[in-house]
Design a protein around this motif. Sequence first.
Motif, PDB file in Angstrom:
ATOM      1  N   ASN A   3       5.832 -17.435   5.803  1.00 12.46           N
ATOM      2  CA  ASN A   3       4.566 -18.016   4.876  1.00 12.46           C
ATOM      3  C   ASN A   3       3.515 -17.255   5.274  1.00 12.46           C
ATOM      4  O   ASN A   3       2.531 -16.931   4.138  1.00 12.46           O
ATOM      5  N   SER A   4       3.156 -16.811   6.436  1.00 19.40           N
ATOM      6  CA  SER A   4       2.125 -15.765   6.697  1.00 19.40           C
ATOM      7  C   SER A   4       2.051 -14.448   5.819  1.00 19.40           C
ATOM      8  O   SER A   4       1.395 -14.078   5.391  1.00 19.40           O
ATOM      9  N   ALA A   5       3.522 -14.003   6.119  1.00 20.67           N
ATOM     10  CA  ALA A   5       3.641 -12.642   5.419  1.00 20.67           C
ATOM     11  C   ALA A   5       3.635 -12.792   3.790  1.00 20.67           C
ATOM     12  O   ALA A   5       2.913 -11.957   3.168  1.00 20.67           O
ATOM     13  N   ALA A   6       3.947 -13.746   3.314  1.00 17.95           N
ATOM     14  CA  ALA A   6       4.042 -14.292   1.844  1.00 17.95           C
ATOM     15  C   ALA A   6       2.596 -14.453   1.496  1.00 17.95           C
ATOM     16  O   ALA A   6       2.136 -13.767   0.259  1.00 17.95           O
ATOM     17  N   ARG A   7       1.528 -15.202   2.084  1.00 18.88           N
ATOM     18  CA  ARG A   7       0.518 -15.369   1.676  1.00 18.88           C
ATOM     19  C   ARG A   7      -0.581 -14.153   1.592  1.00 18.88           C
ATOM     20  O   ARG A   7      -1.584 -13.934   1.124  1.00 18.88           O
ATOM     21  N   GLU A   8      -0.233 -13.164   2.855  1.00 17.36           N
ATOM     22  CA  GLU A   8      -1.167 -11.960   3.148  1.00 17.36           C
ATOM     23  C   GLU A   8      -0.792 -11.213   1.837  1.00 17.36           C
ATOM     24  O   GLU A   8      -1.569 -10.637   1.199  1.00 17.36           O
ATOM     25  N   VAL A   9       0.650 -11.071   1.278  1.00 15.01           N
ATOM     26  CA  VAL A   9       0.947 -10.373   0.127  1.00 15.01           C
ATOM     27  C   VAL A   9       0.017 -10.982  -1.210  1.00 15.01           C
ATOM     28  O   VAL A   9      -0.451 -10.390  -2.005  1.00 15.01           O
ATOM     29  N   ALA A  10      -0.050 -12.364  -1.268  1.00 16.90           N
ATOM     30  CA  ALA A  10      -0.510 -12.935  -2.324  1.00 16.90           C
ATOM     31  C   ALA A  10      -1.914 -12.676  -2.303  1.00 16.90           C
ATOM     32  O   ALA A  10      -2.578 -12.685  -3.303  1.00 16.90           O
ATOM     33  N   SER A  11      -2.537 -12.709  -1.279  1.00 16.87           N
ATOM     34  CA  SER A  11      -4.008 -12.488  -1.082  1.00 16.87           C
ATOM     35  C   SER A  11      -4.305 -10.952  -1.569  1.00 16.87           C
ATOM     36  O   SER A  11      -5.317 -10.994  -2.438  1.00 16.87           O
ATOM     37  N   GLN A  12      -3.430 -10.019  -1.640  1.00 17.25           N
ATOM     38  CA  GLN A  12      -3.741  -8.844  -2.012  1.00 17.25           C
ATOM     39  C   GLN A  12      -3.522  -8.788  -3.540  1.00 17.25           C
ATOM     40  O   GLN A  12      -4.303  -8.031  -4.258  1.00 17.25           O
ATOM     41  N   LEU A  13      -2.665  -9.483  -3.986  1.00 18.32           N
ATOM     42  CA  LEU A  13      -2.580  -9.514  -5.441  1.00 18.32           C
ATOM     43  C   LEU A  13      -3.586 -10.287  -6.232  1.00 18.32           C
ATOM     44  O   LEU A  13      -4.177  -9.776  -7.185  1.00 18.32           O
ATOM     45  N   VAL A  14      -4.187 -11.390  -5.806  1.00 17.14           N
ATOM     46  CA  VAL A  14      -5.204 -11.977  -6.440  1.00 17.14           C
ATOM     47  C   VAL A  14      -6.632 -11.315  -6.091  1.00 17.14           C
ATOM     48  O   VAL A  14      -7.721 -11.480  -6.926  1.00 17.14           O
ATOM     49  N   SER A  15      -6.527 -10.085  -5.107  1.00 16.68           N
ATOM     50  CA  SER A  15      -7.811  -9.376  -5.080  1.00 16.68           C
ATOM     51  C   SER A  15      -7.929  -8.237  -5.912  1.00 16.68           C
ATOM     52  O   SER A  15      -8.567  -7.533  -6.067  1.00 16.68           O
ATOM     53  N   GLY A  16      -6.634  -7.975  -6.825  1.00 19.24           N
ATOM     54  CA  GLY A  16      -6.617  -7.060  -7.907  1.00 19.24           C
ATOM     55  C   GLY A  16      -5.899  -5.826  -7.479  1.00 19.24           C
ATOM     56  O   GLY A  16      -5.934  -4.744  -8.229  1.00 19.24           O
ATOM     57  N   ARG A  17      -5.433  -5.762  -6.317  1.00 24.81           N
ATOM     58  CA  ARG A  17      -4.650  -4.653  -6.173  1.00 24.81           C
ATOM     59  C   ARG A  17      -3.266  -4.522  -7.082  1.00 24.81           C
ATOM     60  O   ARG A  17      -2.715  -5.344  -7.503  1.00 24.81           O
ATOM     61  N   SER A  18      -2.776  -3.178  -7.261  1.00 20.45           N
ATOM     62  CA  SER A  18      -1.840  -2.906  -8.091  1.00 20.45           C
ATOM     63  C   SER A  18      -0.650  -3.151  -7.241  1.00 20.45           C
ATOM     64  O   SER A  18      -0.769  -2.987  -5.955  1.00 20.45           O
ATOM     65  N   TYR A  19       0.676  -3.036  -8.024  1.00 16.72           N
ATOM     66  CA  TYR A  19       1.825  -3.261  -7.379  1.00 16.72           C
ATOM     67  C   TYR A  19       2.016  -2.298  -6.183  1.00 16.72           C
ATOM     68  O   TYR A  19       2.559  -1.973  -5.091  1.00 16.72           O
ATOM     69  N   ALA A  20       1.658  -0.826  -6.678  1.00 12.25           N
ATOM     70  CA  ALA A  20       1.869   0.255  -5.991  1.00 12.25           C
ATOM     71  C   ALA A  20       1.225   0.269  -4.603  1.00 12.25           C
ATOM     72  O   ALA A  20       1.318   1.060  -3.767  1.00 12.25           O
ATOM     73  N   ASP A  21      -0.184  -0.412  -4.738  1.00 12.21           N
ATOM     74  CA  ASP A  21      -1.004  -0.192  -3.645  1.00 12.21           C
ATOM     75  C   ASP A  21      -1.087  -1.436  -2.632  1.00 12.21           C
ATOM     76  O   ASP A  21      -1.507  -1.623  -1.638  1.00 12.21           O
ATOM     77  N   LEU A  22       0.094  -2.239  -2.761  1.00 13.89           N
ATOM     78  CA  LEU A  22       0.266  -3.301  -2.002  1.00 13.89           C
ATOM     79  C   LEU A  22       0.700  -3.043  -0.596  1.00 13.89           C
ATOM     80  O   LEU A  22       1.408  -2.084  -0.412  1.00 13.89           O
ATOM     81  N   ASP A  23      -0.066  -3.334   0.655  1.00 14.66           N
ATOM     82  CA  ASP A  23       0.088  -3.086   1.884  1.00 14.66           C
ATOM     83  C   ASP A  23       1.497  -3.940   2.251  1.00 14.66           C
ATOM     84  O   ASP A  23       1.101  -5.217   2.706  1.00 14.66           O
TER      85      ASP A  23
END
Length: 484
Positions: free
Chosen positions: A48-68
Motif C-alpha cells: 500500500n505504501s509503494a502504491a500510494r508513493e507512485v500515485a502521489s507522483q502521478l497526481v503531481s504531474g509526472r509523466s509515465y517515463a519520469d515515474l520513480d
Amino acid sequence: MRRLFGSVRARATLGAALVVALALVAAGAAVLLSLGDNLTGQADARANSAAREVASQLVSGRSYADLDLPDSEDSPVQVVDEDGRLVAVGEDLERISGTGVDAVKPGPATGQPSGDDDREEKGEEDSGADSGAGEISDDTEYSEGSATVDGESADYRFAAVEVSTEDGSKGDLTVYAGGSLSDEQSAVSTALTSMLVGFPLLLAVVAGTTWLVTRRALRPVAAITEEMSAITASEDLARRVPEPDTHDEIARLARTTNETLTALQTSVERQRRFVADASHELRSPIASLRTQLEVGAAHPELLDVDGAVEDTVRLQELAADLLLLARLDAGEKPGGARVDLAALVREELSQRTRDRVDVRMDLKSLEVAGSRGQLARVLGNLLNNAQRHARSRVAVTTRTDGAWAVLEVADDGSGVPEGERERIFERFVRLDDARSRDDGGAGLGLAIARDVAVRHGGTLVVREAPSGGALFELRLPIPQSSAE
C-alpha cells in the motif's frame, strides 16, 4: 490393544499424551495463523505504501517515463489506465499474476508522451496540464499473486490504489504495487519446522513423565493388591495391607481396606464364637432330653415328663432366639408400622401368667415406627431379665425425652456392676452362669434386645435404678408426623 492399555498407568499416559498433543496442535495452529496474518499485514502495508508513493507522483504531474518506481524485486509496480492498458511498469519485471493485467511492457498507444522534446513541443499548455491537481482514493484493494523478476519468481500481496486526474490528461488510473511474502513464508516455514521437531520431543517427555509419576503413585496399590492376594490365599484375616505415609486417595484406600479387614475379622470371629456357643447351648438340653427319653424307654415309671417338657421348651426358645439373631445379622429391616408402646406393654403383661413378681406400670401413650413382633420380643426379654433378678418389685415406664420415646424396665435386685454394663449385651454372656442355666437363660435375651434397638435406630443401655437394682432404658425415635 486391550491388553496394551489394560493398566491405569498406560491409560493415564495415553490420555495425558493425547491431551497435550491436542493442546499443542491447537496452540501451534493459532501461532501459525497469527504469525501468517501479522506478516501478511506487513506485506499489505508495504504494498500500500509503494502504491500510494507512485500515485502521489502521478497526481503531481509526472509523466509515465519520469515515474520513480521501486525496485521490482522488492515491490513490482504496474500502472493501468481506465481502459485496462498498461502505461507504466517496474524494471526487469518478466511475469506477473494476481493484478488482472498480465502485461509487463507498456503498449505503444498509451496516450502519454514521455520525453523532453515532447514536453518542449507542448510548451506552456502541457506544463499547465501536468501541474494540475489529482485525487488518490482512500480505499485500497488487495489481492495475492506472483511475479518473476530477473528470472526469480516469488509470491506477493498486491495493493490496488485508484488515481484520478482532474485535467484529464491521464484519465483515471490504477496503481498496482506488490509486497513480498517471502518473509511470511520463511517465518511460517521455520515455525512449522520447529513445531514438527519440538512437538514429538515434548510429547515424549510428557508421556515419559506421566508414566514414571503414575508408576510411583500406583506402587502402593501394587503392594495392597499383593497383600490382599496373600490374605485371600492364607485366609488370615489378622494381616493388614501396608499404609503409605501420604495423605492422598491411595492412603485412604489402604486405611479403608484395613478397616474393612478389621470389620470382617470381627464378624468372622463373632460368627465362630456364635456357632461354638450355640452348639454348646444346644448340647446340654439335647443331652438332658435324650437321657430322660432313654430312661423313660427303659423304665417308664421313671420318666420325668415335666423335665422333658421344660427341656423341649428351652430348645424351642433357643432355636427361636438363634433364628431371630440370624435374621438380624442378615440385615432384616424392621418395617415402618406404627406401634403404641403403652398398648404393647399392657398386651405383653396380660399374657404373662407365671411371673413371680408383680409389675407396676406408669405408661404414657407413645407411637414409634418398627416391627411390633421384634419390639414385643425386646420387652419380653427385658421383663424376663427383671423377673429373674428382682426381689419384690418390677416397674415399667414409658415417657418422652425430646424426639425420643423412652421405655424403662427397672427392678430392685442386685443390679449390674458398672464394669459389666456393656458386656451383658454380648451374646451368650451370663454374669451368674450357674443360676442362669438353672433358670433356662442362654445369654441371648439382652443381646437380641440391643440388636433390635439398633435396627430400629435406637439405643438400649443399663443404669442403676432408684431402688438399687438394674434399670434398662430403651430409646426409640418418634416419627416426625407423631412428634408434630
